[in-house]
Design an enzyme around this catalytic site. Structure first.
Site, PDB file in Angstrom:
ATOM      1  N   ASP A 163      35.800  16.301  53.435  1.00  7.93           N
ATOM      2  CA  ASP A 163      35.949  16.582  54.853  1.00  7.93           C
ATOM      3  C   ASP A 163      34.673  16.089  55.521  1.00  7.93           C
ATOM      4  OD1 ASP A 163      37.846  17.676  56.735  1.00  7.93           O
ATOM      5  OD2 ASP A 163      36.281  19.083  57.270  1.00  7.93           O
ATOM      6  N   GLY A 171      36.175   4.959  63.321  1.00  6.20           N
ATOM      7  CA  GLY A 171      35.839   6.241  63.945  1.00  6.20           C
ATOM      8  C   GLY A 171      34.653   6.140  64.902  1.00  6.20           C
ATOM      9  N   LYS A 230      26.834   0.212  54.312  1.00  7.28           N
ATOM     10  CA  LYS A 230      27.197   1.603  54.653  1.00  7.28           C
ATOM     11  C   LYS A 230      27.559   2.392  53.397  1.00  7.28           C
ATOM     12  CE  LYS A 230      30.101   4.452  57.482  1.00  7.28           C
ATOM     13  NZ  LYS A 230      31.436   4.575  58.018  1.00  7.28           N
ATOM     14  N   ARG A 249      28.797   9.934  53.248  1.00  6.39           N
ATOM     15  CA  ARG A 249      29.744   9.974  52.127  1.00  6.39           C
ATOM     16  C   ARG A 249      29.052   9.518  50.838  1.00  6.39           C
ATOM     17  NH1 ARG A 249      33.073   7.734  54.899  1.00  6.39           N
ATOM     18  NH2 ARG A 249      33.913   9.600  55.849  1.00  6.39           N
TER      19      ARG A 249
HETATM   20  P1  IMP Z   1      38.689  14.178  58.063  1.00  3.13           P
HETATM   21  O1  IMP Z   1      37.541  14.324  57.126  1.00  3.13           O
HETATM   22  O2  IMP Z   1      39.783  13.331  57.493  1.00  3.13           O
HETATM   23  O3  IMP Z   1      39.153  15.490  58.613  1.00  3.13           O
HETATM   24  O4  IMP Z   1      38.243  13.349  59.353  1.00  3.13           O
HETATM   25  C1  IMP Z   1      36.952  12.952  59.568  1.00  3.13           C
HETATM   26  C2  IMP Z   1      36.844  12.252  60.923  1.00  3.13           C
HETATM   27  O5  IMP Z   1      35.447  12.137  61.198  1.00  3.13           O
HETATM   28  C3  IMP Z   1      37.378  10.836  60.891  1.00  3.13           C
HETATM   29  O6  IMP Z   1      38.654  10.746  61.445  1.00  3.13           O
HETATM   30  C4  IMP Z   1      36.379  10.067  61.751  1.00  3.13           C
HETATM   31  O7  IMP Z   1      36.756  10.123  63.076  1.00  3.13           O
HETATM   32  C5  IMP Z   1      35.104  10.848  61.596  1.00  3.13           C
HETATM   33  N1  IMP Z   1      34.257  10.237  60.549  1.00  3.13           N
HETATM   34  C6  IMP Z   1      34.010  10.711  59.314  1.00  3.13           C
HETATM   35  N2  IMP Z   1      33.226   9.867  58.624  1.00  3.13           N
HETATM   36  C7  IMP Z   1      32.996   8.836  59.465  1.00  3.13           C
HETATM   37  C8  IMP Z   1      32.257   7.629  59.310  1.00  3.13           C
HETATM   38  O8  IMP Z   1      31.672   7.295  58.271  1.00  3.13           O
HETATM   39  N3  IMP Z   1      32.233   6.819  60.381  1.00  3.13           N
HETATM   40  C9  IMP Z   1      32.861   7.100  61.543  1.00  3.13           C
HETATM   41  N4  IMP Z   1      33.580   8.197  61.736  1.00  3.13           N
HETATM   42  C10 IMP Z   1      33.645   9.068  60.692  1.00  3.13           C
END
Ligand code: IMP
Length: 201
Positions: free
Chosen positions: A74, A157, A179, A185
């Site tokens: 998450d 994102g 990245k 991550r």
């Molecule tokens: P989830 O972990 O799937 O609930 O969603 C995480 C959300 O955070 C994604 O949809 C992105 O919008 C944002 N996010 C998470 N990691 C990144 C990243 O490395 N770059 C840009 N946006 C991120």
């Protein structure tokens, strides 16, 4: 006979884009990787109020349903002057159509007139066993929200509006390979990889 600590690992995500990214780090350390989406496993609603809570929920739901060891992540972006928002709501800030250009604009608008533009990306990974046991691994990258137009089309994102500390490029400008080495991550994955290496002996 193989000596992997984890012979079969299910990635508890229905986001096909995350699968190769996660597998990239751990494929040499587990026997076989499968994806919850491909197996038709249920995807729970993210009802917890922390990254760790939601990662554990996703991993445990898949472990209960499959009887296998499962890994979930998450992640999101937290803006300090907005009391950590969007945080765990990061994916929902883009609306039902997941419009992250709009979500980025919303952050920019809410920061107008605020001096503090500091922000951080967070990622929590949860490894869950069918008996209820779990382990979590966290990664964080500090930086700020760009003061100006979003830049770069290499990421996804919120990448085009985030600049890591000690850098001048947005995450949207640095490219996939770099990245993969420095992101939130990647940092969470470092903990998981170290754990798997230790268990594999
Ligand atoms: P989830 O972990 O799937 O609930 O969603 C995480 C959300 O955070 C994604 O949809 C992105 O919008 C944002 N996010 C998470 N990691 C990144 C990243 O490395 N770059 C840009 N946006 C991120």
């Amino acid at each position: 006979m193989s000596s992997f600590f984890i012979e079969k690992l299910i990635l508890a995500t229905h986001n096909a884009g995350k699968v190769p990214e996660i597998a990239y780090y751990i494929k040499a350390l587990v026997g076989e990787i499968q994806c919850a989406g491909d197996l038709g496993l249920p995807e729970p609603e993210e009802t917890e109020n922390t990254f760790a809570g939601n990662a554990i929920l996703k991993a445990q739901t898949a472990a209960n349903a499959s009887g296998e060891i499962c890994l979930a992540d998450d992640s999101g972006i937290c803006v300090n002057a907005l009391n950590g928002k969007p945080g765990i709501l990061s994916s929902r800030w883009g609306g039902p159509s997941k419009d992250f250009k709009m979500a980025g604009q919303r952050i920019q608008e809410e920061l107008v007139g605020k001096e503090d533009r500091s922000a951080y990306f967070m990622c929590t990974l949860a490894l869950a066993w069918p008996d209820g046991k779990f382990k979590t691994f966290e990664g964080r990258v500090n930086g700020c929200i760009i003061d100006g137009d979003p830049r770069g089309d290499k990421g996804f994102g919120y990448d085009p509006i985030f600049i890591m500390d000690d850098d001048t490029r947005t995450f949207g400008e640095i490219g996939f390979d770099e990245k993969q080495e420095i992101s939130h991550r990647a940092r969470a994955m470092d903990g998981l990889v170290a754990y798997l290496k230790l268990q594999n002996g």
